[in-house]
Design a protein around this motif. Structure first.
Motif, PDB file in Angstrom:
ATOM      1  N   ARG A  32       0.662  -1.452  -0.182  1.00 24.89           N
ATOM      2  CA  ARG A  32       0.107  -0.181   0.181  1.00 24.89           C
ATOM      3  C   ARG A  32       0.453   0.988   0.111  1.00 24.89           C
ATOM      4  O   ARG A  32       0.805   2.047  -0.892  1.00 24.89           O
ATOM      5  CB  ARG A  32      -1.039   0.283   1.336  1.00 24.89           C
ATOM      6  CG  ARG A  32      -1.909   0.757   1.406  1.00 24.89           C
ATOM      7  CD  ARG A  32      -2.617   0.901   2.792  1.00 24.89           C
ATOM      8  NE  ARG A  32      -3.225   2.299   3.782  1.00 24.89           N
ATOM      9  CZ  ARG A  32      -4.161   2.254   3.508  1.00 24.89           C
ATOM     10  NH1 ARG A  32      -5.717   2.133   2.735  1.00 24.89           N
ATOM     11  NH2 ARG A  32      -4.887   4.100   3.732  1.00 24.89           N
ATOM     12  N   ARG A 336      -8.511   9.469  16.271  1.00 31.00           N
ATOM     13  CA  ARG A 336      -7.811   9.937  15.292  1.00 31.00           C
ATOM     14  C   ARG A 336      -8.054  11.616  15.783  1.00 31.00           C
ATOM     15  O   ARG A 336      -6.534  11.863  15.908  1.00 31.00           O
ATOM     16  CB  ARG A 336      -8.310  10.031  13.542  1.00 31.00           C
ATOM     17  CG  ARG A 336      -8.467   8.860  13.131  1.00 31.00           C
ATOM     18  CD  ARG A 336      -8.756   9.265  11.518  1.00 31.00           C
ATOM     19  NE  ARG A 336      -8.988   8.234  10.436  1.00 31.00           N
ATOM     20  CZ  ARG A 336     -10.607   7.414  10.477  1.00 31.00           C
ATOM     21  NH1 ARG A 336     -11.214   7.010  11.263  1.00 31.00           N
ATOM     22  NH2 ARG A 336     -10.257   6.338   9.751  1.00 31.00           N
ATOM     23  N   LEU A 347       0.066  10.295  10.908  1.00 32.26           N
ATOM     24  CA  LEU A 347      -0.568   9.289  11.149  1.00 32.26           C
ATOM     25  C   LEU A 347      -0.646   8.483  10.070  1.00 32.26           C
ATOM     26  O   LEU A 347      -1.004   8.755   9.327  1.00 32.26           O
ATOM     27  CB  LEU A 347      -2.068   9.306  12.253  1.00 32.26           C
ATOM     28  CG  LEU A 347      -3.336   8.422  11.866  1.00 32.26           C
ATOM     29  CD1 LEU A 347      -2.481   7.207  13.287  1.00 32.26           C
ATOM     30  CD2 LEU A 347      -4.689   9.041  12.453  1.00 32.26           C
ATOM     31  N   HIS A 348      -0.544   7.108  10.404  1.00 32.02           N
ATOM     32  CA  HIS A 348      -0.489   6.102   9.003  1.00 32.02           C
ATOM     33  C   HIS A 348      -1.768   5.256   9.472  1.00 32.02           C
ATOM     34  O   HIS A 348      -1.042   3.967  10.309  1.00 32.02           O
ATOM     35  CB  HIS A 348       0.726   6.452   8.520  1.00 32.02           C
ATOM     36  CG  HIS A 348       2.015   6.731   8.457  1.00 32.02           C
ATOM     37  ND1 HIS A 348       2.071   7.397   6.949  1.00 32.02           N
ATOM     38  CD2 HIS A 348       2.880   7.828   8.747  1.00 32.02           C
ATOM     39  CE1 HIS A 348       2.417   8.516   7.601  1.00 32.02           C
ATOM     40  NE2 HIS A 348       2.686   8.798   7.954  1.00 32.02           N
ATOM     41  N   LEU A 349      -2.286   5.635   8.441  1.00 31.50           N
ATOM     42  CA  LEU A 349      -2.966   3.619   9.392  1.00 31.50           C
ATOM     43  C   LEU A 349      -3.497   3.170   7.984  1.00 31.50           C
ATOM     44  O   LEU A 349      -3.252   3.427   6.611  1.00 31.50           O
ATOM     45  CB  LEU A 349      -4.398   4.156   9.298  1.00 31.50           C
ATOM     46  CG  LEU A 349      -4.647   4.535  10.828  1.00 31.50           C
ATOM     47  CD1 LEU A 349      -6.304   5.821  11.135  1.00 31.50           C
ATOM     48  CD2 LEU A 349      -4.857   4.090  12.089  1.00 31.50           C
TER      49      LEU A 349
ATOM     50  N   ALA B  39      -5.976   8.371   2.564  1.00 36.03           N
ATOM     51  CA  ALA B  39      -5.325   7.112   2.547  1.00 36.03           C
ATOM     52  C   ALA B  39      -4.840   7.189   4.218  1.00 36.03           C
ATOM     53  O   ALA B  39      -4.590   5.997   4.020  1.00 36.03           O
ATOM     54  CB  ALA B  39      -4.666   6.625   1.804  1.00 36.03           C
ATOM     55  N   PRO B  40      -3.213   7.439   4.322  1.00 40.46           N
ATOM     56  CA  PRO B  40      -2.152   6.872   5.131  1.00 40.46           C
ATOM     57  C   PRO B  40      -3.490   7.613   6.682  1.00 40.46           C
ATOM     58  O   PRO B  40      -3.082   6.897   7.762  1.00 40.46           O
ATOM     59  CB  PRO B  40      -1.526   8.717   5.250  1.00 40.46           C
ATOM     60  CG  PRO B  40      -1.387   9.135   3.987  1.00 40.46           C
ATOM     61  CD  PRO B  40      -2.917   8.806   3.223  1.00 40.46           C
ATOM     62  N   LEU B  41      -4.712   8.611   6.586  1.00 41.14           N
ATOM     63  CA  LEU B  41      -5.162   8.407   7.941  1.00 41.14           C
ATOM     64  C   LEU B  41      -5.887   7.177   8.029  1.00 41.14           C
ATOM     65  O   LEU B  41      -6.876   7.314   9.112  1.00 41.14           O
ATOM     66  CB  LEU B  41      -6.521   9.928   7.390  1.00 41.14           C
ATOM     67  CG  LEU B  41      -5.469  11.192   7.770  1.00 41.14           C
ATOM     68  CD1 LEU B  41      -5.784  12.696   7.436  1.00 41.14           C
ATOM     69  CD2 LEU B  41      -4.536  11.293   8.590  1.00 41.14           C
ATOM     70  N   GLY B  42      -6.080   6.349   6.995  1.00 39.17           N
ATOM     71  CA  GLY B  42      -7.237   5.290   7.481  1.00 39.17           C
ATOM     72  C   GLY B  42      -8.214   5.695   6.221  1.00 39.17           C
ATOM     73  O   GLY B  42      -9.640   5.017   7.212  1.00 39.17           O
TER      74      GLY B  42
END
Lengths: 398, 398
Positions: A32, A336, A347-349, B39-42
């Motif tokens: 991803r 968050r 933040l990286h989800l 995207a990186p914040l989910g």
């Protein structure tokens, strides 16, 4: 791209794509983040993953099939200009024959063959004069006859601390399958050096990082850059890691290589393990360096010029892991708001389809001139993230 | 998400998604960069765009329909927790009725109604005491009876310099449709200030930027941060822009607002135009600031805490535009290698399905303590990118 086998391509959005730029074996968080790094360069990615809801499928097209499926691997490498990996555990024999028939695969399946077998990995590095723990036995006996603690290791398939057991003198060896035995290192600290090798053989390194482990999960919990080590240790860690990339370069290494190191109590540096791909210890480069490990891997494997590995800012990263008593399954992220209230937090989800205990779900990196402050804040932020078993509500997100 | 109308959702990858976090009206480069920031914040995004091969479709799920299609807009807002825009030119009446029936749309369709009509935009700001060019006529006559140059402007639909004509005294007014006339400003320089307003009404601003225009394409060609202006001008530009966000806040503004400003030869600042969304003048924030306009817009519209607008480094951005004599259609990018050879260059290509003359295809941002050096390098890098009409070859990309 027209289907050539029974595997569905999801998201066949752009029918004008003759060929993807990058194929990726594995669609987890590394796939991803590779796809997210490739997108700004205008590069199209296709991933191979058995799960149509894998983390990478949200941001890249996907071939849904097992990672060792020969037909799917053939389809992947013929769909993409260059194919790479986010995971070593695939089908090296299939990939080798695809490479032999002209597919561009980087790193080479020959690199995977050396690295995926941890015994061969260690022996290859030792034979090249690089410092590795002493191998006591190439096949583990049923019971330890050593009088001191030793380490039993699985040759294949271990990751995140699985496939490693410390065995006190005289006790039974717990791991099944192909295993070997090495000396237990008296570890002062664990370091990692991310390096990259391009198609011309140029090797560059990022600043060494400190790795902090969660002893319960046997999983890296935090990463700190720059590592708090004397200049001489830093210099030697980088030298050893660059030399490691050069040795593996003879086996076809192109792209990022993570070199995990032990600094032992006598001040020696030993190579613990290497991975020829972006790695958890390198996530911090997204904020700490000029060019991060994901963009760098994309550049390297596609034959583009390398970016700068220069340090931009000290930082600390903490993994966000499914809690020990978490439910397993679909989830809704909570927290968050608390993470993003810290202006230094990134933040990286990963958008994984399901949470489960111990599963890596994301990470937080905090930047700060003081790595101690960055670490404290990254831990606070990561601890604020939770995974509720219900669906997303209307309106503001949490 | 099960289909509720005739429009196909492409990439319905994760069938466990009850609801997307963010709906985006428009799937061009701004929608794409919003999705890449989310995207990186989910966070999961779904875009509405008439083109299934739009720039955003590669990294987000897509509803394929015209932007003013009432059924598709209904489907979009009911599929997403919050809906936002990358473009003002949609169907405000449809969106207003959706908002009235409970959909969360940010900025509010009321903001769009004020902004999309450039005459109403100007009058709203003027009535609030903000400095705008003098409006000479609310409806343009067929021919200018003024003795000095004036500006004829389209009320609706203009962008990238379209819908604006400078008309010398006594000449015919060239633009068709609903137009108005304002005084021609004697422009010393053009500035932009990106601001953001959160759901609590908190407003923050990034550092003002200089905008350099291509007089042939009448399109911004370069953006420089920080703008080379005296501190007093900087302070005043930020004040006016924050005040503008507060005025539009009364009309439901949430998210990023781009405020384009004229600095005239007498040192006055006048508001030229505003856009309640991420904007070309804010692309530079991806490298120049702690939190960029795309992540900030996502945070703001989803009710999350704002990030830091603090300057990280001086920088310059140059647009990559389809050349005047370009073919129109599918293309292969040439020149990545030259761009990426500059370690200070950050390449952003939008993955648009076709090139055509004057079309924004990407941008390059270079960071440097000297903005003059950054600009020189950004221009060199952008000029290296070309669009060939053939397909991608096997192996290394260019």
């Amino acid at each position: 791209l027209t289907p050539r086998s029974g595997h569905p391509i999801l998201k066949p959005v752009d029918h004008t794509v003759d060929r993807y730029d990058l194929g990726i074996v594995g669609g987890g968080q590394l796939g991803r983040m590779l796809a997210l790094a490739a997108a700004p360069l205008g590069l199209r990615c296709i991933v191979l993953d058995p799960d149509p809801a894998c983390a990478a499928a949200q941001v890249a097209d996907t071939i849904v099939a097992p990672l060792n499926d020969a037909k799917a691997l053939h389809r992947l490498v013929t769909s993409a200009a260059v194919t790479t990996f986010e995971i070593e555990h695939t089908a090296p024999a299939v990939l080798s024959s695809l490479e032999d028939t002209g597919a561009t695969i980087r790193p080479s399946p020959r690199t995977l063959a050396v690295v995926a077998d941890k015994l061969r990995q260690k022996e290859t590095l030792r034979e090249a004069g690089l410092p590795v723990p002493v191998i006591l036995a190439r096949t583990a006996p049923g019971r330890s006859s050593w009088t001191h603690p030793v380490v039993q290791k699985s040759r294949f398939g271990g990751y995140d601390g699985r496939g490693v057991a410390v065995v006190p003198g005289g006790e039974d060896m717990p791991l099944p399958g192909d295993t070997f035995v090495e000396t237990a290192v008296e570890i002062e600290r664990e370091l990692a050096v991310l390096v990259v090798r391009d198609t011309d053989g140029v090797v560059d390194a990022w600043a060494p990082v400190d790795m902090v482990f969660d002893s319960t999960l046997n999983l890296v919990s935090d990463v700190i850059v720059p590592a708090e080590i004397p200049e001489e240790v830093r210099r030697r860690a980088v030298e050893i890691s660059i030399a490691t990339a050069r040795v593996l370069g003879e086996h076809g290494l192109v792209g990022v290589l993570a070199v995990e190191l032990f600094l032992d109590r006598s001040g020696r540096i030993l190579i613990n393990e290497v991975a020829p791909r972006p790695h958890n210890s390198g996530h911090i480069t997204m904020e700490s360096s000029q060019c991060d490990q994901f963009e760098q891997h994309v550049r390297a494997v596609l034959g583009l010029p390398l970016g700068s590995t220069a340090l931009r800012t000290p930082a600390a990263m903490t993994n966000i892991v499914g809690p020990p008593h978490s439910h397993s399954g679909a989830y809704r992220v909570i927290g968050r708001r608390q993470v993003l209230a810290d202006p230094t937090a990134h933040l990286h989800l990963y958008g994984k389809p399901a949470v489960r205990p111990g599963r890596k779900m994301g990470h937080v990196t905090c930047t700060d001139p003081s790595t101690a402050d960055a670490l404290s804040r990254a831990r606070t932020a990561a601890a604020a993230v939770a995974f509720a078993p219900s669906a997303q509500a209307k309106g503001d997100v949490q």
